[in-house]
Design a protein around this motif. Sequence first.
Motif, short mmCIF file in Angstrom:
data_model
loop_
_atom_site.label_atom_id
_atom_site.label_comp_id
_atom_site.label_asym_id
_atom_site.label_seq_id
_atom_site.Cartn_x
_atom_site.Cartn_y
_atom_site.Cartn_z
N LEU B 43 -3.01 29.44 164.75
CA LEU B 43 -2.97 30.80 165.27
C LEU B 43 -2.30 31.75 164.29
N LEU B 44 -1.29 31.23 163.59
CA LEU B 44 -0.59 32.08 162.61
C LEU B 44 -1.54 32.58 161.52
N ARG B 45 -2.53 31.80 161.19
CA ARG B 45 -3.51 32.25 160.18
C ARG B 45 -4.20 33.52 160.61
N ALA B 46 -4.39 33.65 161.94
CA ALA B 46 -5.02 34.87 162.43
C ALA B 46 -3.98 35.94 162.71
N GLY B 47 -2.74 35.70 162.29
CA GLY B 47 -1.69 36.69 162.50
C GLY B 47 -1.16 36.70 163.92
N LEU B 48 -1.48 35.66 164.69
CA LEU B 48 -1.00 35.61 166.07
C LEU B 48 0.17 34.65 166.17
N ILE B 49 1.32 35.16 166.60
CA ILE B 49 2.49 34.31 166.75
C ILE B 49 2.63 33.93 168.22
N SER B 50 2.54 32.65 168.50
CA SER B 50 2.73 32.22 169.87
C SER B 50 4.15 31.69 170.05
N ILE B 51 4.98 32.42 170.81
CA ILE B 51 6.32 31.88 171.09
C ILE B 51 6.28 31.19 172.45
N GLY B 52 5.18 30.51 172.70
CA GLY B 52 5.09 29.84 173.99
C GLY B 52 4.35 28.52 173.91
N PHE B 104 2.50 41.78 171.64
CA PHE B 104 2.06 41.55 173.01
C PHE B 104 1.59 40.11 173.19
N PHE B 105 0.88 39.63 172.16
CA PHE B 105 0.43 38.24 172.21
C PHE B 105 1.64 37.30 172.25
N ALA B 106 2.60 37.56 171.38
CA ALA B 106 3.79 36.71 171.31
C ALA B 106 4.52 36.69 172.65
N MET B 107 4.72 37.89 173.20
CA MET B 107 5.50 38.00 174.44
C MET B 107 4.77 37.40 175.64
N LEU B 108 3.44 37.61 175.68
CA LEU B 108 2.69 37.06 176.82
C LEU B 108 2.71 35.53 176.79
N ASN B 109 2.61 34.98 175.59
CA ASN B 109 2.73 33.53 175.48
C ASN B 109 4.09 33.06 175.98
N LEU B 110 5.10 33.81 175.57
CA LEU B 110 6.46 33.47 175.99
C LEU B 110 6.55 33.50 177.51
N ALA B 111 5.98 34.56 178.10
CA ALA B 111 6.05 34.72 179.54
C ALA B 111 5.38 33.57 180.27
N VAL B 112 4.16 33.24 179.81
CA VAL B 112 3.42 32.16 180.46
C VAL B 112 4.20 30.85 180.35
N SER B 113 4.77 30.61 179.17
CA SER B 113 5.46 29.34 178.99
C SER B 113 6.73 29.28 179.84
N MET B 114 7.40 30.42 180.02
CA MET B 114 8.63 30.39 180.82
C MET B 114 8.31 30.22 182.31
#
Lengths: 427, 309
Positions: B43-52, B104-114
């Motif tokens: 995902l990072l290759r596409a510039g998307l950081i998932s904190i989840g 937004f992508f990073a935070m939404l991932n975080l939210a879902v994971s929490m």
Amino acid sequence: MRRFAATLAAALVAGSVPALAQDKPADIGMGVFTFTSGPAAAYGMPGRNAAELMIEQINADGGIGGVPIKPTYVDEAQGGEGVVSEFRRLAEDPEMDVMVAALSSGNCMALAPVADQLQMPMVTWNCDTHQLFLNETHDYVFRPNSSTIPEFVAYAAYLSATDPEATRIAIINPDYAFGHDAAQIFTGAMKAFNPDVEVVAELFPKLGTASFNTEISRIAAARPDVIFSNLWGGDLENFIRQASARGLFRNSKVILALGESVLQRTDLPDGVIVGVLGDGWWMSPDAQANEETKAFVAAYKEKFGEYPVFPAMKMANTILAVKAAYEKAIEASDGWPTRDDLRDALEGLQVDNLTGSVTIREDHDGLVDQVVGVTEPTDDYDFPIIGEMARYPAEKITPPVGEDPMAWIGTLSPDFVSSLPAPGSYK
Amino acid sequence: MRFALHAALVAAFALVPLAAPWLGFVFTLVLAKGLAALGVAILLRAGLISIGHAAFYALGAYAVAAMSENAVSDLVLQLIAATLVSALAGALIGLFLVRYRGIFFAMLNLAVSMVFYTLLSKMYHLTGGTDGLRVDTPTVFGAVIDRDTLEPILLYGGLALVIVVGLAVHRYLKSPMGEALPAVETNEIRLEYLGIAVPRVLLSAYTLSAALAGLGGGVHALLVGHVVPDLAYWTTSGQLVLVAVLGGIGGVVGPFVGSFFLEIVRSFAVIYVADTWNLIVGAGLLVVIFFLPVGLYGLLDRAVRRSAK
């Protein structure tokens, strides 16, 4: 390697000693697992301090069977897999002989199968969860401490004996397994003692909550007869400060299951039911009658600046249990006991410790009395102490081997309370 | 030359645990977390950081635990299930999340994971709450084994699995779908004009990355023998991102190198400076981030290429 060299040297000197003989090692390797960082250190550090002091004292007296203990401390705050990996690394070292682990119930349950697999005797010093030996046998794991069932049944019994009219209960416990288990056990026991009991509020704030104001408002609105809580550490201190300020302690009877651990730090009003999850109170009659305990407490106060709270006494008692097991093993085996000899010695071990005694029964669970009382002022110290104590005998409030704990609680009756020692009877 | 480097890395990885068996456990953990970090790196290759992404890691682990509880005890089945369950969850969650970019992508991932973390801690009767669930020793193709046999299987089987998965992911990254990922970061609109459906590219990447994390989680559960909700906590997700960046996101090997570095530093910091181990880990990370912008693997790679000249 060192032990091998020592054996070799001894064999060369004696000439006739077979290389396999178990000679005395240079020291007894002991892994001690506790939280030394993070919020749980509020409970973990007293344990570590006590371990340090106890081991120092044992070594000053010549160690166990003439061999000093060499502790290795492991911080549980590194997370489950880190704790397991450290346990494995230590167990691989032939100079490591026994593990005193752990504080967190989750870690205990992760470590228990590893101890069996590596055939490493593991003596738990906290691990309160009753799930540890529920439907599981662990050949190498022993718990010379009490568990959640006797602990929280004891509070229900004490409350029923002092306040039989109390029926509306509010519960505020930390939001993890320990808090939920305690709520279930306490409620179950209360209902067994008095079918009219109802839970008017059940709140589970998360660990590390800074403000309990919402919870306090909800409890106050529910007008309970009793507030039960097994909050601990910084959370308990916060809760006490905020709840006292809002008069919560005036309108309801309050039970703080781990209250003894904050007596020296907070201004608890008189008449709060507190206890020590077991019998590990340094000022109980049994403890005060024991010269060894008094010396330990004095040394602890001298070294760490405060009196040992019950996690410290629990740790000290556990190390004494290991010592007793070693002495039993030394007597039973010719030569120095191996890990398996130590394991065999822990089986059915009975030992007097600083605050009473413990018996390890056949499912490896410990039978430990429960001391419960209420806060009362004293002239001797500038903090409240525990008075009106009852010491509940372990055999009476611990479910029999193999019985489902919650089903066992369901079988208790109101007569059960009157068969127990009365509050104030332990003097 | 790069092949020689990879072969050397694999050989060292396979041989060291023979000398120090406790490292076998740590190395297997490296593989498990490396798989999850590889997912994050895609995902990072596409510039998307998932904190989840730890949510998928935990989902894989809990899938194994749930199967173990319900008497489905075969290792292969458990790992397949862990991968599929996470892939399915990834596809569903991805449907919503791939519409977002950046923070937004990073935070939404975080939210879902929490949310998932909270469910794991609170659905007491299903998940055992914070005390977690036990994972029994599995069977392997129906054969009953003990833990002493399981561990080498997980280490060497895991290594083989990682090589196979690594090659597959490498192929994927070189395929049009894979090559579209960096293009999403540089110019998404141009990609649309070229007739490439960006949501589809991202959804497939998200599903794949969730599947990888689930597989890693499954290995973790079998290795440790106990799963706890902390696996889904945001700090675990942060660690995965960190590991991916540390190792270097350029290729498939980077996340494993990063995972190796973090686990080894943590293990030895705990051994030698028990009281300040977290300080050492933090300092180690700072050094890498400041001085090695291409990650650890980039450094290795460059050194090898230089010596080849």
